[in-house]
Scaffold this motif. Structure first.
Motif, short mmCIF file in Angstrom:
data_model
loop_
_atom_site.label_atom_id
_atom_site.label_comp_id
_atom_site.label_asym_id
_atom_site.label_seq_id
_atom_site.Cartn_x
_atom_site.Cartn_y
_atom_site.Cartn_z
N ALA A 163 5.18 6.96 9.64
CA ALA A 163 7.05 7.23 9.64
C ALA A 163 7.58 6.14 9.63
O ALA A 163 9.03 5.66 9.10
CB ALA A 163 6.76 7.09 11.34
N GLN A 164 7.44 4.74 9.59
CA GLN A 164 7.91 3.40 8.91
C GLN A 164 7.29 2.95 7.24
O GLN A 164 6.09 2.44 6.91
CB GLN A 164 7.71 2.15 10.24
N GLY A 165 7.71 3.02 6.80
CA GLY A 165 7.74 3.18 5.38
C GLY A 165 8.57 3.12 4.27
O GLY A 165 9.78 2.91 4.59
N PHE A 166 8.44 3.47 2.97
CA PHE A 166 8.49 3.48 1.66
C PHE A 166 9.06 4.60 2.20
O PHE A 166 8.29 6.01 1.68
CB PHE A 166 8.06 3.00 0.68
N SER A 167 10.72 5.36 1.74
CA SER A 167 11.78 6.68 1.32
C SER A 167 10.89 6.19 -0.37
O SER A 167 11.32 8.42 -1.04
CB SER A 167 12.75 6.19 1.68
N THR A 168 11.61 5.65 -0.76
CA THR A 168 11.94 6.15 -2.59
C THR A 168 11.40 5.33 -3.35
O THR A 168 10.18 3.73 -2.89
CB THR A 168 13.10 5.67 -2.86
N GLY A 169 11.17 4.98 -4.74
CA GLY A 169 10.38 4.63 -5.47
C GLY A 169 10.99 2.91 -5.76
O GLY A 169 10.18 2.42 -5.58
N ASP A 170 12.05 2.95 -5.62
CA ASP A 170 12.85 1.85 -5.38
C ASP A 170 12.20 0.94 -4.72
O ASP A 170 12.59 -0.73 -4.89
CB ASP A 170 14.47 1.75 -5.87
N GLN A 171 12.21 1.27 -3.27
CA GLN A 171 11.83 0.42 -2.10
C GLN A 171 10.30 0.71 -2.31
O GLN A 171 9.93 -1.07 -1.97
CB GLN A 171 11.88 1.14 -0.53
N PHE A 172 9.40 0.78 -2.88
CA PHE A 172 7.72 0.81 -3.55
C PHE A 172 8.18 -0.33 -4.09
O PHE A 172 7.46 -1.63 -3.82
CB PHE A 172 7.53 1.65 -3.83
N PHE A 173 8.27 -0.40 -5.01
CA PHE A 173 9.28 -1.16 -6.71
C PHE A 173 9.80 -2.40 -6.07
O PHE A 173 9.39 -3.84 -6.54
CB PHE A 173 10.14 -0.61 -7.29
N ALA A 174 9.87 -2.47 -5.38
CA ALA A 174 10.82 -3.67 -4.69
C ALA A 174 10.24 -4.89 -3.84
O ALA A 174 9.89 -5.75 -3.74
CB ALA A 174 12.13 -3.07 -3.87
N TYR A 175 9.24 -3.65 -3.01
CA TYR A 175 8.32 -4.72 -2.17
C TYR A 175 6.91 -5.17 -2.67
O TYR A 175 6.88 -6.92 -2.97
CB TYR A 175 8.22 -3.47 -1.13
N LEU A 176 6.41 -4.03 -3.79
CA LEU A 176 4.66 -4.76 -4.94
C LEU A 176 6.37 -6.47 -5.59
O LEU A 176 5.12 -7.01 -5.77
CB LEU A 176 5.61 -3.54 -5.74
N ASN B 218 0.65 -0.78 -0.05
CA ASN B 218 -0.16 0.05 -0.40
C ASN B 218 1.26 0.87 0.04
O ASN B 218 1.68 1.21 0.19
CB ASN B 218 -0.69 0.34 1.60
N ASP B 219 0.40 2.50 -1.15
CA ASP B 219 1.16 3.18 -0.71
C ASP B 219 1.17 4.19 0.35
O ASP B 219 2.02 5.29 0.05
CB ASP B 219 1.32 4.21 -2.19
N MET B 220 0.29 3.57 1.40
CA MET B 220 0.19 4.83 1.96
C MET B 220 1.74 5.30 3.30
O MET B 220 1.18 5.48 4.25
CB MET B 220 -1.15 4.34 2.97
#
Length: 300
Positions: free
Chosen positions: A219-232, A212-214
């Protein structure tokens, strides 16, 4: 002693949902449309919005407008929505919109775009509020008004429901209403499941808060698009592998106009959309399509 929670689920057995095309994984994207339905004294609420924006640690301002917060939400409807619309429409990928009724009511252009795209529109309630302290009567009234507005705007009633910030009576009210094919106020499984309701079995199509992009605005989550993509990507790869081994699952992806609609985040989402399109035996579907498949093939 009876216990109201189901902690067993499918009990670890390899359940084959028999997805269309013998897919290894059903991938489902949700776009939360909340902008214009958030807390605001303009909307008759006691305070400003404080939830799910890039103003981390925001607090409600009783009796005051929070102009920076309002502009964060405005970005979602003015820019983010259209960027995400283009990402999905250009790729021909289906989408489910969790639509706050009063938010859609304030943006007729978005309503027209959703209709033109042919997306499923489930109800996300009357307003983007925390319902934990609502009375049964007040929450029921909000649900009925949400359905009325939704039906008037979209030309048909919603068949899916997701409150998000629920009360203890939300599921009971959803089942009592009787017109929903499914609801999604659960994060309990990687597959749909049935619960007993007053009108018979009711289908839960679970949602997600991790994929989830939330997490970009937590506070504990994705900082960069790369982190989001990697988790997806990692979530998809794990579920795809489980499906190949004989236990297909469902992958939900939660999106928000004002969050992943920002350029640097949208690019990561685009990379994942292309990644999924390149993979074999991945069924990208709306939540309603998944629910209808379950109703047809997996009655309780």
């Amino acid at each position: 002693m009876s216990y109201p929670r189901d902690l067993a689920g499918y009990r670890g057995r390899r359940f084959d949902p028999r997805w269309p095309g013998d897919a290894y994984v059903a991938v489902q994207f949700v776009l939360n449309y909340e902008e214009g339905g958030e807390s605001s004294i303009l909307h008759g609420d006691p305070a400003s919005e404080a939830f799910l924006s890039d103003i981390l640690g925001a607090q409600p301002w009783p009796g005051q407008r929070h102009m920076n917060m309002e502009s964060m939400y405005e970005y979602g409807s003015r820019a983010g929505f259209w960027r995400l619309r283009d990402l999905f429409v250009s790729r021909g990928l289906p989408l489910t919109v969790f639509a706050v009724a009063t938010a859609l009511e304030r943006n007729p252009d978005a309503v027209a775009a959703i209709k033109a795209a042919g997306w499923e529109t489930a109800s996300h309630g009357l307003k983007w509020l925390d319902y934990r302290n609502f009375s049964v009567a007040d929450e029921r009234a909000h649900m009925k008004e949400a359905i009325r507005i939704h039906t008037e705007l979209m030309g048909e009633r919603p068949l899916g429901w997701y409150t998000g910030r629920t009360s203890t009576q939300t599921l009971d009210l959803t089942m009592e209403e009787g017109g929903f094919v499914y609801s999604s106020d659960s994060y309990a499984d990687d597959l749909p499941y049935w619960v007993a309701g007053p009108r018979g079995p009711h289908l839960i199509v679970p949602y997600t808060l991790d994929v989830n992009d939330m997490r970009f605005v937590a506070a504990q989550g994705f900082s960069t698009g790369d982190q989001f993509f990697a988790y997806l990507r990692d979530t998809f790869d794990q579920l795809h592998a489980e499906g190949e081994a004989g236990a297909p699952k469902m992958m939900s992806v939660g999106l928000h106009n004002r969050v992943v609609g920002r350029p640097g985040r949208a690019l990561a989402l685009a990379r994942f959309l292309d990644y999924v399109k390149e993979k074999p035996r991945a069924w990208v579907a709306t939540r309603l399509a998944i629910a209808e498949h379950w109703h047809k093939h997996h009655r309780p």
